[in-house]
Design a protein around this motif. Structure first.
Motif, PDB file in Angstrom:
ATOM      1  N   TYR A  77      17.494  -9.216  44.085  1.00  0.00           N
ATOM      2  CA  TYR A  77      18.011 -10.341  44.615  1.00  0.00           C
ATOM      3  C   TYR A  77      17.849 -10.365  45.870  1.00  0.00           C
ATOM      4  N   TYR A  78      17.860  -9.574  46.907  1.00  0.00           N
ATOM      5  CA  TYR A  78      17.469  -9.772  48.485  1.00  0.00           C
ATOM      6  C   TYR A  78      16.186  -9.664  48.627  1.00  0.00           C
ATOM      7  N   ALA A  79      15.446  -8.941  47.781  1.00  0.00           N
ATOM      8  CA  ALA A  79      13.719  -9.165  47.815  1.00  0.00           C
ATOM      9  C   ALA A  79      13.393 -10.609  47.898  1.00  0.00           C
ATOM     10  N   VAL A  80      13.902 -11.087  46.726  1.00  0.00           N
ATOM     11  CA  VAL A  80      13.583 -12.513  46.643  1.00  0.00           C
ATOM     12  C   VAL A  80      13.803 -13.194  47.698  1.00  0.00           C
ATOM     13  N   GLU A  81      15.060 -13.083  48.373  1.00  0.00           N
ATOM     14  CA  GLU A  81      15.463 -14.030  49.526  1.00  0.00           C
ATOM     15  C   GLU A  81      14.670 -13.709  50.653  1.00  0.00           C
ATOM     16  N   ASP A  82      14.382 -12.499  50.901  1.00  0.00           N
ATOM     17  CA  ASP A  82      13.512 -12.182  52.014  1.00  0.00           C
ATOM     18  C   ASP A  82      12.192 -12.683  52.082  1.00  0.00           C
ATOM     19  N   ALA A  83      11.458 -12.998  50.621  1.00  0.00           N
ATOM     20  CA  ALA A  83      10.215 -13.302  50.463  1.00  0.00           C
ATOM     21  C   ALA A  83      10.373 -14.904  50.856  1.00  0.00           C
ATOM     22  N   LEU A  84      11.372 -15.564  50.390  1.00  0.00           N
ATOM     23  CA  LEU A  84      11.583 -17.001  50.864  1.00  0.00           C
ATOM     24  C   LEU A  84      11.701 -17.178  52.140  1.00  0.00           C
ATOM     25  N   ARG A  85      12.318 -16.192  52.885  1.00  0.00           N
ATOM     26  CA  ARG A  85      12.399 -16.594  54.512  1.00  0.00           C
ATOM     27  C   ARG A  85      10.854 -16.550  54.874  1.00  0.00           C
ATOM     28  N   THR A  86       9.890 -15.852  54.487  1.00  0.00           N
ATOM     29  CA  THR A  86       8.271 -15.843  54.982  1.00  0.00           C
ATOM     30  C   THR A  86       7.829 -17.138  54.233  1.00  0.00           C
ATOM     31  N   THR A  87       7.917 -17.589  52.635  1.00  0.00           N
ATOM     32  CA  THR A  87       7.155 -18.496  52.075  1.00  0.00           C
ATOM     33  C   THR A  87       8.292 -19.246  51.291  1.00  0.00           C
ATOM     34  N   PRO A  88       8.834 -20.294  52.063  1.00  0.00           N
ATOM     35  CA  PRO A  88       9.769 -21.069  51.246  1.00  0.00           C
ATOM     36  C   PRO A  88       9.006 -21.683  49.957  1.00  0.00           C
ATOM     37  N   PRO A 133      13.412 -33.255  47.307  1.00  0.00           N
ATOM     38  CA  PRO A 133      12.812 -33.087  48.464  1.00  0.00           C
ATOM     39  C   PRO A 133      12.778 -31.841  49.216  1.00  0.00           C
ATOM     40  N   GLY A 134      11.959 -31.422  49.993  1.00  0.00           N
ATOM     41  CA  GLY A 134      12.013 -30.199  50.995  1.00  0.00           C
ATOM     42  C   GLY A 134      11.631 -29.135  50.229  1.00  0.00           C
ATOM     43  N   LYS A 135      12.110 -28.108  50.700  1.00  0.00           N
ATOM     44  CA  LYS A 135      11.707 -26.572  50.268  1.00  0.00           C
ATOM     45  C   LYS A 135      12.910 -25.690  50.231  1.00  0.00           C
ATOM     46  N   ILE A 136      12.645 -24.772  49.136  1.00  0.00           N
ATOM     47  CA  ILE A 136      13.670 -23.870  48.828  1.00  0.00           C
ATOM     48  C   ILE A 136      13.473 -22.305  49.650  1.00  0.00           C
ATOM     49  N   GLY A 137      14.310 -22.318  50.739  1.00  0.00           N
ATOM     50  CA  GLY A 137      14.430 -21.182  51.408  1.00  0.00           C
ATOM     51  C   GLY A 137      15.563 -20.352  51.276  1.00  0.00           C
ATOM     52  N   PRO A 138      16.191 -19.529  52.025  1.00  0.00           N
ATOM     53  CA  PRO A 138      17.175 -18.376  51.783  1.00  0.00           C
ATOM     54  C   PRO A 138      18.180 -19.139  51.605  1.00  0.00           C
ATOM     55  N   GLY A 193      11.432 -14.060  36.779  1.00  0.00           N
ATOM     56  CA  GLY A 193      10.257 -14.979  36.816  1.00  0.00           C
ATOM     57  C   GLY A 193       9.560 -14.641  38.131  1.00  0.00           C
ATOM     58  N   TYR A 194      10.290 -14.953  39.374  1.00  0.00           N
ATOM     59  CA  TYR A 194       9.659 -14.592  40.555  1.00  0.00           C
ATOM     60  C   TYR A 194       8.877 -13.417  40.897  1.00  0.00           C
ATOM     61  N   LEU A 195       9.579 -12.176  40.375  1.00  0.00           N
ATOM     62  CA  LEU A 195       9.124 -10.769  40.711  1.00  0.00           C
ATOM     63  C   LEU A 195       8.103 -10.025  39.514  1.00  0.00           C
ATOM     64  N   THR A 196       8.283 -10.436  38.357  1.00  0.00           N
ATOM     65  CA  THR A 196       7.714  -9.848  37.311  1.00  0.00           C
ATOM     66  C   THR A 196       6.234 -10.899  36.731  1.00  0.00           C
ATOM     67  N   ARG A 197       6.674 -12.244  36.877  1.00  0.00           N
ATOM     68  CA  ARG A 197       5.651 -13.101  36.405  1.00  0.00           C
ATOM     69  C   ARG A 197       4.927 -13.738  37.541  1.00  0.00           C
ATOM     70  N   HIS A 198       5.455 -13.790  38.633  1.00  0.00           N
ATOM     71  CA  HIS A 198       5.127 -14.530  39.883  1.00  0.00           C
ATOM     72  C   HIS A 198       5.172 -16.003  39.535  1.00  0.00           C
ATOM     73  N   ASP A 199       6.262 -16.447  39.099  1.00  0.00           N
ATOM     74  CA  ASP A 199       6.541 -17.839  38.583  1.00  0.00           C
ATOM     75  C   ASP A 199       7.808 -18.287  39.127  1.00  0.00           C
ATOM     76  N   THR A 200       7.273 -19.211  40.196  1.00  0.00           N
ATOM     77  CA  THR A 200       8.580 -19.765  41.009  1.00  0.00           C
ATOM     78  C   THR A 200       9.324 -20.985  40.100  1.00  0.00           C
ATOM     79  N   ARG A 201       8.649 -21.322  38.947  1.00  0.00           N
ATOM     80  CA  ARG A 201       9.032 -22.562  38.241  1.00  0.00           C
ATOM     81  C   ARG A 201      10.590 -22.384  37.834  1.00  0.00           C
TER      82      ARG A 201
END
Length: 535
Positions: free
Chosen positions: A285-296, A303-308, A334-342
């Motif tokens: 969970y925290y790995a995804v949150e950290d990734a979104l800090r760098t790449t929302p 509208p807008g982006k999904i950050g932490p 999806g985010y971690l095993t399939r690289h899918d942000t949908r």
């Protein structure tokens, strides 16, 4: 263009604008029936529920000056259809918030209970003052929740941004709405309920309230005990705890529910592939949150982006309703095993994307910030919340910043909320789950002690916030029996009845659909995955 106030100016404005009107219990007969206002019921034009009727009710802005300025409440009703001799009068409904609309409730609840009971009541929904379809509809900053918002977590350089954002929100509210903000407390809403009662021509009302609605109902009962016929409180706010301290209880209970989610996910590693123990899932969970800090991630169609911050908001609702767990686990997988942000964008749009404006947030702040004392010093908040965060990191800073406008609110409350004694009330039926994160179990215990004639029904191991109407016959049948003829649980101990929890949801990977709907209310209030407000 309105000039924003600085932090210092907001603090000064607190003195200049004054404090909220002191709360005092009123005599039980203080509402003048002749001043009740009139209700002109017309069809709501609801194709799904054609019998639903709508009306507006004029009420005083300030009950200390009932002949002064007026505002309007939006109401609806499903009229009783039973023979007159079997009708049991109006039942007013509130889902919590503070500030959430109750207009969906008459059609929904009557569909959840036997027709022979539903037909005996006039089911009354309403929008609390200043919200939704009531007039005025208070909006302080229509874009306050737009993404990408500053990171909630301290240590990421967003402290000043959040302090400025919270202070500006309080200043914007005061600049446009100083005439109504001091009159949006739970006591004001309880007095509105009595105006609704009088306008309906009823000597007594029945009431069902969930979450903050339990505070509203108990406040009404304290002010007007002889006007209560039956009352049901579901998922209970403790009657004496300050709102600041209540948030700390929430933080700790949300931490427990987050770990419960992680444990459930770990047992389903064959589905989600996130690890076989809870700590491994939490790290993901925290790995995804950290990734979104760098790449929302794009929030489209919102509208807008999904950050932490947006990521956290997508997840905290799992503490209210565990039916969200499969979708939450799918987001991580999806985010971690399939690289899918949908799955993330779909969940965000379903659960957390902002609506057209700031919704019930002005009412939420005006209610909480003005009816119990809040710390006004950021250094105190920072040190105190750090202690909480040390044991409950999942929700503490999210919850802190959500409530930070109370640090700068121009109408100081307190020191205490209206005392609830239960004097003169008929037996009140209380429902409470032991694992409720939003209104922790201690609140149900405290309310039961404050209302000597009440009956407490406990769902041992249950975690739904608002436990009724989820298909649990032990709970729902108790509610129906009370509404039918006043029958109460017969248990003689402190807990009158204990019910078992619902089974955990089946672990399923929720495959992304082609489209996702962007709306702050993408989950209907009647959807099984819905949550109502923060209380």
């Amino acid at each position: 263009m309105r000039r924003p106030l600085t932090l210092l100016a907001v603090a000064v404005s607190t003195v200049l604008l004054g404090s909220a009107v002191p709360v005092a219990a009123a005599p039980d007969g203080d509402s003048r029936e002749t001043d009740a206002g009139r209700l002109a019921w017309t069809s709501c034009g609801d194709a799904t529920t054609p019998a639903l009727q709508c009306a507006m009710l004029e009420v005083p802005l300030d009950y200390a000056h009932p002949d002064g300025r007026k505002i309007k409440l939006k109401l609806n009703r499903l009229p009783a259809t039973a023979p007159k001799a079997k009708q049991q009068g109006p039942i007013l409904l509130n889902p919590g918030g503070p500030g959430d609309s109750g207009l969906w409730m008459p059609a929904y609840i009557t569909g959840q209970i036997p027709a022979d009971v539903a037909s005996t009541y006039d089911w009354i929904g309403f929008d609390p003052r200043g919200t939704n379809g009531s007039e005025p509809h208070v909006v302080c900053d229509a874009h306050y929740f737009d993404g990408e918002r500053p990171d909630y977590q301290l240590g990421h350089g967003t402290e000043k941004a959040w302090l400025g954002k919270a202070a500006k929100y309080a200043a914007d509210c005061a600049a446009d709405w100083s005439w109504i903000l001091p009159h949006m407390t739970t006591v004001d809403s309880a007095r509105d309920m009595d105006r609704i009662r009088a306008a309906l021509g009823a000597k007594k009302i029945n009431f069902y309230g969930g979450s903050w609605g339990t505070s509203l109902g108990s406040t009404y009962g304290q002010l007007f005990p002889s006007r209560v016929r039956r009352m049901v409180l579901d998922s209970i706010v403790g009657p004496t705890i300050s709102w600041y301290d209540h948030n700390i209880l929430q933080d700790k209970e949300h931490q427990r529910r987050f770990r419960a989610f992680a444990q459930w996910t770990a047992k389903a590693d064959s589905v989600y592939h996130l690890g076989t123990d809870a700590d491994a899932v939490i790290k993901k969970y925290y790995a995804v949150e950290d990734a979104l800090r760098t790449t929302p991630v794009s929030a489209a169609p919102a509208p807008g982006k999904i950050g932490p911050a947006e990521f956290e908001d997508t997840f905290y609702g799992g503490g209210y309703n565990f039916l969200r767990w499969p979708r939450m686990a799918t987001v991580l997988s999806g985010y971690l095993t399939r690289h899918d942000t949908r799955p993330l964008t779909i969940a965000y749009n379903r659960y957390a994307a902002p609506g057209a404006d700031d919704g019930a947030f002005p009412n939420y702040n005006a209610t909480q910030c003005t009816e119990s004392a809040w710390p006004r010093d950021w250094e105190f908040w920072k040190k105190d919340q750090a202690k909480v965060n040390a044991v409950a990191p999942f929700y503490t800073y999210n919850n802190m910043w959500y409530n930070a406008a109370c640090m700068f609110w121009p109408y100081q409350g307190g020191p205490e909320r209206l005392k609830i004694t239960g004097k003169g009330l008929p037996p009140v039926l209380l429902f409470q789950a032991t694992e409720d994160a939003a209104t922790p179990y201690a609140g149900g215990v405290a309310m039961h002690k404050a209302l000597p004639g009440s009956k407490l029904v406990v769902q041992n191991g249950g975690s739904f916030h608002e436990v009724l109407f989820h298909g649990n016959a032990c709970l729902d049948d108790t509610f129906v029996a009370y509404l039918r003829d006043g029958t109460l649980p017969s248990g003689k101990g402190f807990i009158a009845k204990t019910c078992a929890p619902e089974a955990d949801p089946a672990p399923t990977y929720v495959e992304p659909t082609a489209t996702a709907k962007a709306s702050g209310s993408a989950v209907s209030p009647t959807d099984p995955e819905a949550v109502h407000g923060r209380f």
